[in-house]
Design a protein around this motif. Structure first.
Motif, PDB file in Angstrom:
ATOM      1  N   LEU A   1       0.510  -0.996   0.279  1.00 59.42           N
ATOM      2  CA  LEU A   1       0.285   0.164   0.305  1.00 59.42           C
ATOM      3  C   LEU A   1       1.520   1.416  -0.351  1.00 59.42           C
ATOM      4  CD1 LEU A   1      -2.766  -0.276   2.731  1.00 59.42           C
ATOM      5  CD2 LEU A   1      -3.124  -1.216  -0.026  1.00 59.42           C
ATOM      6  N   GLY A   2       0.408   2.222  -1.096  1.00 53.42           N
ATOM      7  CA  GLY A   2       1.526   3.189  -1.220  1.00 53.42           C
ATOM      8  C   GLY A   2       1.151   4.786  -1.070  1.00 53.42           C
ATOM      9  N   PRO A   3       1.654   5.733  -0.837  1.00 54.49           N
ATOM     10  CA  PRO A   3       1.271   6.948   0.298  1.00 54.49           C
ATOM     11  C   PRO A   3       0.269   7.429   0.158  1.00 54.49           C
ATOM     12  CG  PRO A   3       3.597   7.148  -1.544  1.00 54.49           C
ATOM     13  CD  PRO A   3       3.403   5.302  -1.313  1.00 54.49           C
ATOM     14  N   ASP A   4      -0.401   7.053  -1.129  1.00 50.99           N
ATOM     15  CA  ASP A   4      -1.524   7.806  -1.457  1.00 50.99           C
ATOM     16  C   ASP A   4      -2.855   6.988  -0.986  1.00 50.99           C
ATOM     17  OD1 ASP A   4      -0.112   9.506  -3.061  1.00 50.99           O
ATOM     18  OD2 ASP A   4      -1.754   9.388  -5.565  1.00 50.99           O
ATOM     19  N   VAL A   5      -2.289   5.335  -0.431  1.00 53.40           N
ATOM     20  CA  VAL A   5      -3.490   4.552  -0.476  1.00 53.40           C
ATOM     21  C   VAL A   5      -3.078   4.924   0.866  1.00 53.40           C
ATOM     22  CG1 VAL A   5      -4.174   2.014   0.308  1.00 53.40           C
ATOM     23  CG2 VAL A   5      -3.371   2.923  -2.044  1.00 53.40           C
ATOM     24  N   GLN A   6      -2.168   5.030   1.929  1.00 51.09           N
ATOM     25  CA  GLN A   6      -1.902   5.576   3.067  1.00 51.09           C
ATOM     26  C   GLN A   6      -2.696   6.458   3.779  1.00 51.09           C
ATOM     27  OE1 GLN A   6       1.403   4.665   4.897  1.00 51.09           O
ATOM     28  NE2 GLN A   6       1.927   3.090   3.543  1.00 51.09           N
ATOM     29  N   LYS A   7      -2.535   8.282   2.807  1.00 53.05           N
ATOM     30  CA  LYS A   7      -3.019   9.063   3.155  1.00 53.05           C
ATOM     31  C   LYS A   7      -4.586   9.282   3.805  1.00 53.05           C
ATOM     32  CE  LYS A   7      -3.731  13.658   1.126  1.00 53.05           C
ATOM     33  NZ  LYS A   7      -3.089  14.041  -0.129  1.00 53.05           N
ATOM     34  N   ILE A   8      -5.338   8.352   1.933  1.00 53.42           N
ATOM     35  CA  ILE A   8      -7.170   8.398   2.035  1.00 53.42           C
ATOM     36  C   ILE A   8      -7.173   8.057   3.664  1.00 53.42           C
ATOM     37  CG2 ILE A   8      -9.215   7.384   1.175  1.00 53.42           C
ATOM     38  CD1 ILE A   8      -7.355   8.544  -1.691  1.00 53.42           C
ATOM     39  N   GLY A   9      -6.346   6.299   3.980  1.00 54.50           N
ATOM     40  CA  GLY A   9      -6.777   5.531   4.938  1.00 54.50           C
ATOM     41  C   GLY A   9      -6.418   6.495   6.036  1.00 54.50           C
ATOM     42  N   ALA A  10      -5.899   7.601   6.073  1.00 52.67           N
ATOM     43  CA  ALA A  10      -5.504   8.183   7.094  1.00 52.67           C
ATOM     44  C   ALA A  10      -6.748   8.966   7.744  1.00 52.67           C
ATOM     45  CB  ALA A  10      -3.973   8.662   7.470  1.00 52.67           C
ATOM     46  N   LEU A  11      -7.016   9.517   6.342  1.00 47.31           N
ATOM     47  CA  LEU A  11      -8.043  10.419   6.151  1.00 47.31           C
ATOM     48  C   LEU A  11      -9.126   9.556   6.539  1.00 47.31           C
ATOM     49  CD1 LEU A  11      -7.774  12.261   2.594  1.00 47.31           C
ATOM     50  CD2 LEU A  11      -7.371  13.189   5.303  1.00 47.31           C
ATOM     51  N   ALA A  12      -9.655   8.317   6.888  1.00 46.19           N
ATOM     52  CA  ALA A  12     -10.843   8.259   6.672  1.00 46.19           C
ATOM     53  C   ALA A  12     -10.463   7.295   8.391  1.00 46.19           C
ATOM     54  CB  ALA A  12     -10.856   6.478   5.647  1.00 46.19           C
ATOM     55  N   GLU A  13      -9.710   6.952   8.889  1.00 47.61           N
ATOM     56  CA  GLU A  13      -9.854   6.335  10.258  1.00 47.61           C
ATOM     57  C   GLU A  13     -10.058   8.126  10.965  1.00 47.61           C
ATOM     58  OE1 GLU A  13      -6.425   4.952  12.793  1.00 47.61           O
ATOM     59  OE2 GLU A  13      -5.927   5.407  11.171  1.00 47.61           O
ATOM     60  N   ALA A  14      -9.461   9.117  10.609  1.00 45.30           N
ATOM     61  CA  ALA A  14      -9.490  10.581  11.413  1.00 45.30           C
ATOM     62  C   ALA A  14     -11.004  11.025  11.192  1.00 45.30           C
ATOM     63  CB  ALA A  14      -8.502  11.402  10.923  1.00 45.30           C
ATOM     64  N   ASN A  15     -11.987  10.199   9.892  1.00 43.33           N
ATOM     65  CA  ASN A  15     -13.476  10.935   9.840  1.00 43.33           C
ATOM     66  C   ASN A  15     -13.133  11.912   9.496  1.00 43.33           C
ATOM     67  OD1 ASN A  15     -15.833  10.078   9.483  1.00 43.33           O
ATOM     68  ND2 ASN A  15     -16.237  11.212  11.315  1.00 43.33           N
ATOM     69  N   ASP A  16     -12.158  12.367   8.679  1.00 45.62           N
ATOM     70  CA  ASP A  16     -12.230  13.417   7.668  1.00 45.62           C
ATOM     71  C   ASP A  16     -13.104  13.045   6.247  1.00 45.62           C
ATOM     72  OD1 ASP A  16     -10.811  15.720   6.377  1.00 45.62           O
ATOM     73  OD2 ASP A  16      -9.630  15.774   7.060  1.00 45.62           O
ATOM     74  N   LYS A  17     -14.355  14.167   6.795  1.00 40.16           N
ATOM     75  CA  LYS A  17     -14.502  14.023   4.913  1.00 40.16           C
ATOM     76  C   LYS A  17     -14.327  14.599   4.579  1.00 40.16           C
ATOM     77  CE  LYS A  17     -18.881  11.844   7.601  1.00 40.16           C
ATOM     78  NZ  LYS A  17     -20.492  11.696   8.253  1.00 40.16           N
ATOM     79  N   LYS A  18     -14.148  15.675   4.979  1.00 42.61           N
ATOM     80  CA  LYS A  18     -13.613  17.194   4.002  1.00 42.61           C
ATOM     81  C   LYS A  18     -12.389  16.629   3.602  1.00 42.61           C
ATOM     82  CE  LYS A  18     -13.068  22.066   3.862  1.00 42.61           C
ATOM     83  NZ  LYS A  18     -13.424  23.388   4.240  1.00 42.61           N
ATOM     84  N   GLY A  19     -11.487  16.397   3.989  1.00 39.99           N
ATOM     85  CA  GLY A  19     -10.187  15.847   3.307  1.00 39.99           C
ATOM     86  C   GLY A  19     -10.691  14.499   2.346  1.00 39.99           C
ATOM     87  N   LEU A  20     -11.662  13.708   2.906  1.00 39.78           N
ATOM     88  CA  LEU A  20     -11.364  12.896   2.073  1.00 39.78           C
ATOM     89  C   LEU A  20     -12.112  13.119   0.785  1.00 39.78           C
ATOM     90  CD1 LEU A  20     -13.037   9.656   4.141  1.00 39.78           C
ATOM     91  CD2 LEU A  20     -10.774   9.631   2.996  1.00 39.78           C
ATOM     92  N   GLU A  21     -13.289  13.619   0.578  1.00 38.98           N
ATOM     93  CA  GLU A  21     -13.712  14.033  -0.156  1.00 38.98           C
ATOM     94  C   GLU A  21     -13.210  15.598  -1.578  1.00 38.98           C
ATOM     95  OE1 GLU A  21     -16.937  15.091  -3.537  1.00 38.98           O
ATOM     96  OE2 GLU A  21     -17.182  14.115  -1.440  1.00 38.98           O
ATOM     97  N   ALA A  22     -11.728  15.879  -1.154  1.00 37.81           N
ATOM     98  CA  ALA A  22     -11.219  16.639  -1.308  1.00 37.81           C
ATOM     99  C   ALA A  22      -9.759  15.543  -2.235  1.00 37.81           C
ATOM    100  CB  ALA A  22     -10.222  17.869  -1.239  1.00 37.81           C
ATOM    101  N   ALA A  23     -10.025  14.210  -1.288  1.00 41.03           N
ATOM    102  CA  ALA A  23      -8.831  13.631  -2.110  1.00 41.03           C
ATOM    103  C   ALA A  23      -9.286  12.944  -3.157  1.00 41.03           C
ATOM    104  CB  ALA A  23      -8.151  11.900  -1.178  1.00 41.03           C
ATOM    105  N   THR A  24     -10.733  12.194  -3.413  1.00 40.40           N
ATOM    106  CA  THR A  24     -10.956  11.935  -4.202  1.00 40.40           C
ATOM    107  C   THR A  24     -11.696  12.599  -5.979  1.00 40.40           C
ATOM    108  OG1 THR A  24     -13.604  12.190  -3.157  1.00 40.40           O
ATOM    109  CG2 THR A  24     -12.093   9.495  -2.509  1.00 40.40           C
ATOM    110  N   SER A  25     -11.955  13.940  -5.282  1.00 41.28           N
ATOM    111  CA  SER A  25     -12.318  14.451  -5.975  1.00 41.28           C
ATOM    112  C   SER A  25     -11.076  14.692  -7.190  1.00 41.28           C
ATOM    113  CB  SER A  25     -12.940  16.160  -5.716  1.00 41.28           C
ATOM    114  OG  SER A  25     -13.987  15.268  -5.036  1.00 41.28           O
TER     115      SER A  25
END
Length: 317
Positions: free
Chosen positions: A163-187
């Motif tokens: 699992l590379g840095p991009d996947v780990q970053k998104i995983g960290a956002l999900a774990e922190a329940n950072d919905k705004k960050g997740l939305e920005a990353a997926t967009s």
């Protein structure tokens, strides 16, 4: 001066006909056809080429692409193999029912692809898995091991080590329940810039990466409702991680013949993901390239040669 006369017409034809027929047969073997079928009421688009009597390779694509990512590989392998490359529901040229009308989970996408395989009457498959093709393909493989002739893996992960840095970053956002960050990353991942980055990051020969690839993906993603579908699928991605141990168990138990070709500079699934397969598949053939996530855009001929040698050895031809 002595005049040289041309060959008589019948002799000229006798010389040219075998050459012309050979060229025609060669071109026909390489030709791709573009077809559709209905699975669970959903129109599935797929590419097909080669002789159905020859070994079949099922090409399962990744995000954010479609069967289009296999166009060059299909042309290179079609003279010797039968190739099938479908678009999943919600991708490429397949139908895109709304999430209210279709369940967009990896479990369901795998089930639809399994039904697609049965509908086409495909047997003894050489599975090619890339990115999303990994979790979709491994579900089918585990459920239907009798379908497996061999497995070709390209930047498709089944181990936490990959699992590379991009996947780990998104995983960290999900774990922190950072919905705004997740939305920005997926967009970003679905924007033209984000899609292009997935194609060119980690490449050595960026001039080999056809802009048609990422512009095609971007065009599809800009169609009405597509991004909403992709966000639903993206949210389901975390349900793949608990499946890793099941897929690893399959590999340990069945020891399928496996070829791994991998762009090791991929920041989604780096080269460590390829090497991790050795834990359960000590005889796996692994080739790491100085390339990125979409290896076939940069090294289509090299990968085609590896596949041909791998399958020639397997089928004794």
């Amino acid at each position: 001066m002595e005049r040289k006369h041309p060959l008589p017409p019948f002799k000229l034809n006798a010389l040219l006909i075998p050459l012309l027929l050979g060229t025609a047969c060669f071109n026909q073997a390489r030709a791709q056809t573009y077809k559709k079928t209905i699975v669970e009421g959903v129109e599935i688009f797929y590419r097909e080429a080669g002789d159905p009597q020859k070994p079949t390779i099922l090409l399962l694509h990744g995000f954010p692409s479609s069967s289009h990512m296999y166009r060059n590989l299909i042309a290179l392998l079609a003279p010797n193999y039968h190739l099938i490359a479908p678009d999943y529901p919600g991708f490429g040229r397949s139908a895109k029912p709304s999430p209210d009308a279709f369940v967009y989970t990896f479990d369901h996408l795998a089930l639809v692809m399994e039904k697609f395989i049965d509908q086409l009457g495909l047997k003894s498959l050489n599975f090619y898995l890339q990115d999303y093709g990994g979790p979709i393909g491994f579900r089918i493989i585990k459920n239907r091991p009798e379908l497996v002739s061999s497995i070709i893996i390209q930047n498709a992960n089944a181990y936490l080590e990959g699992l590379g840095p991009d996947v780990q970053k998104i995983g960290a956002l999900a774990e922190a329940n950072d919905k705004k960050g997740l939305e920005a990353a997926t967009s970003y991942m679905m924007s033209l810039e984000g899609i292009r980055e997935q194609y060119v990051f980690g490449t050595v020969h960026s001039e080999r990466i056809s802009p048609d690839s990422y512009y095609m993906d971007h065009f599809i993603f800009e169609q009405p409702g597509v991004k909403d579908i992709q966000k639903v699928i993206f949210k389901d991605y975390s349900n793949n991680f608990p499946k890793y141990t099941e897929w690893q168990e399959y590999l340990r138990k069945h020891q399928p013949e496996v070829l791994i070709t991998w762009g090791k500079n991929d920041k989604i699934f780096p080269g460590s993901g390829a090497l991790a397969y050795k834990k359960d598949l000590p005889n796996a053939e692994i080739h790491l390239f100085e390339g990125g996530h979409f290896l076939l855009e940069e090294y289509p001929h090299e990968v085609a040669d590896l596949i041909h040698r791998f399958l020639q050895k397997k089928h004794g031809k």
